[in-house]
Motif scaffolding. Structure first.
Motif, mmCIF file in Angstrom:
data_model
loop_
_atom_site.group_PDB
_atom_site.id
_atom_site.type_symbol
_atom_site.label_atom_id
_atom_site.label_comp_id
_atom_site.label_asym_id
_atom_site.label_seq_id
_atom_site.Cartn_x
_atom_site.Cartn_y
_atom_site.Cartn_z
ATOM 1 N N ARG A 19 67.567 23.763 45.935
ATOM 2 C CA ARG A 19 68.221 24.628 45.505
ATOM 3 C C ARG A 19 69.674 24.963 47.536
ATOM 4 O O ARG A 19 70.685 24.486 47.284
ATOM 5 C CB ARG A 19 68.110 26.019 45.994
ATOM 6 N N ASP A 23 73.238 22.503 47.498
ATOM 7 C CA ASP A 23 74.397 23.221 47.455
ATOM 8 C C ASP A 23 75.215 22.036 48.931
ATOM 9 O O ASP A 23 76.425 22.472 48.168
ATOM 10 C CB ASP A 23 73.631 24.353 48.398
ATOM 11 N N GLU A 26 76.664 19.887 46.850
ATOM 12 C CA GLU A 26 78.106 20.562 46.538
ATOM 13 C C GLU A 26 79.514 20.207 47.349
ATOM 14 O O GLU A 26 80.390 19.976 47.091
ATOM 15 C CB GLU A 26 78.036 21.677 45.482
ATOM 16 N N SER A 27 78.587 20.688 48.797
ATOM 17 C CA SER A 27 79.451 20.713 49.524
ATOM 18 C C SER A 27 80.102 19.408 50.375
ATOM 19 O O SER A 27 80.334 19.236 51.788
ATOM 20 C CB SER A 27 79.478 21.004 50.900
ATOM 21 N N HIS B 156 76.655 34.097 44.600
ATOM 22 C CA HIS B 156 77.633 33.948 45.130
ATOM 23 C C HIS B 156 78.336 35.650 45.915
ATOM 24 O O HIS B 156 78.923 35.043 46.948
ATOM 25 C CB HIS B 156 78.822 33.091 44.477
ATOM 26 N N THR B 179 69.514 33.350 46.476
ATOM 27 C CA THR B 179 69.934 32.833 47.641
ATOM 28 C C THR B 179 69.346 33.562 48.188
ATOM 29 O O THR B 179 68.504 34.980 48.424
ATOM 30 C CB THR B 179 71.586 33.583 47.756
#
Lengths: 224, 224
Positions: A19, A23, A26-27, B156, B179
């Motif tokens: 995960r 992330d 994607e950044s 988010h 998260t």
DNA sequence: GCGCAATTGTGAACGCCTTCACAAACACGC
DNA sequence: GCGTGTTTGTGAAGGCGTTCACAATTGCGC
């Protein structure tokens, strides 16, 4: 024979790393050190490196890990590199939430069929799918070939459903019903129990509250 | 200071024992031995006795445990002897499933308020409740006094919600968002991650399938 | 090319939970 | 009452995963 060389906690963490890596990808981040992964995941750098060491070497000393390559690697380990079809049993509240859960897609998990035993529900649409008769699960899965199943039915029906899923070729069951399932040794079960989680939190939350108030614990073990 | 004498796994199992005991109670059973509890719970008799020993003695040698008394005892330990109000944040799919979840009641857990930040949803009914503005969580919880919160919002938004819950006095959070939450040390978080669970199953399910087929694993650690 | 700083991979130490094994406690029958 | 069979509670042993610590490896600047 059943050489489970890899600790289960390691597998659980792999999903977390994945995960974090997705992330980062994607950044636009291309490289991460174990130190940085600790920052994002909350899991210690040493733990991360140890976990990966079960599957071979991959990082570069002095540099870190290629995000893209590591994603591919972990996906391959967890068999998430190809789409994994899943059978969902139980078209109730929880089933509904699962069908609508948006995050499966990113992990190539797809609910491929929904079953129920309530003849009122059978035939009705459920998300993108049509609810099928649980009695036909074997037949349907002959087409789909799913190895994973989710049980989201009341506790009293769970064992029966588990048997049917195993019959249909499922070897991994995610069980939302608050019961112990009896399954053959080659089948893996993981339980999701809100109640259990909340019970643990309940203990801690109030326990701590007592401490914060400076309230003395009544003496001995018995003072609970 | 933070003397967590009791292992977390023990607390998790207490919830399981409680369930078994409640079932037994309903069936009119008055006494159970640790051996019998092993039968019903799948947890070894020795483990059961060890778990209970953290909280004092309770069984009678040669007899076993009084079902009714043990239920009361475990409920007191887990703070489930009085009703525990819970704040739910997120009036989406998962929140909906939770509000409709029938098993909370038996453990005296009650969702006492629902929050969201979507002004379209605020004010609407949700189960027996009315959806409230997350901005008012502190104000509302001044009335309720809940120590437990559930986060069922997209990833988010999860951290922001966690901060608000902590602000409102919550010390235990059940987090459904994928998260890592950053919280003060006195706050406990437990994560529920379907993806993580399915990932572990995915690994095992296919891993075993390969073995069953008699397919040799490609040599060395790299053959994953 | 070479020294320096950063980072990995992993054997070893550690800690924690589980399992074992047995003495102590209790019920029951005679 | 006393012996027998059962079951508990718990120190001790064992196993397993995490943490530690460091040698080996790589990039980079000069």
């Amino acid at each position: 024979m059943t050489e489970t060389r890899v600790p289960v906690p390691t597998l659980e963490r792999l999903a977390i790393y994945l995960r974090v890596l997705l992330d980062a990808h994607e950044s636009g981040i291309q490289t991460l050190s174990s130190q940085e992964i600790e920052q994002y995941s909350g899991i210690s750098a040493a733990q991360f490196r140890k976990d990966l060491s079960y599957f071979g070497e991959f990082g570069k000393p002095g540099v870190g890990y290629s995000v893209e390559a590591l994603i591919e690697r972990i996906e391959r380990i967890l068999r998430l590199d190809a789409e994994q079809p899943i059978l969902l049993v139980g078209a109730g509240n929880i089933g509904s939430a699962l069908v609508g859960y948006p995050n499966f897609q990113a992990h190539r998990l797809r609910i491929a069929a929904v079953f129920d035993n309530n003849f009122v529900k059978i035939g009705r649409p459920f998300g993108d799918l049509i609810i099928e008769d649980i009695a036909r699960v074997r037949e349907v899965n002959a087409q789909i070939g799913a190895r994973l199943g989710i049980i989201a039915v009341p506790a009293h029906a769970a064992q029966e459903v588990a048997d049917a899923l195993v019959e249909a070729g499922v070897t991994g069951i995610l069980n939302f019903a608050p019961t112990i399932l009896r399954v053959p040794p080659h089948v893996h079960v993981r339980n999701v129990s809100f109640l259990q989680e909340l019970a643990v939190l309940s203990y801690h939350a109030v326990e701590d509250a007592l401490r914060v108030n400076g309230q003395a614990r009544r003496g001995g073990k018995d003072g609970v």
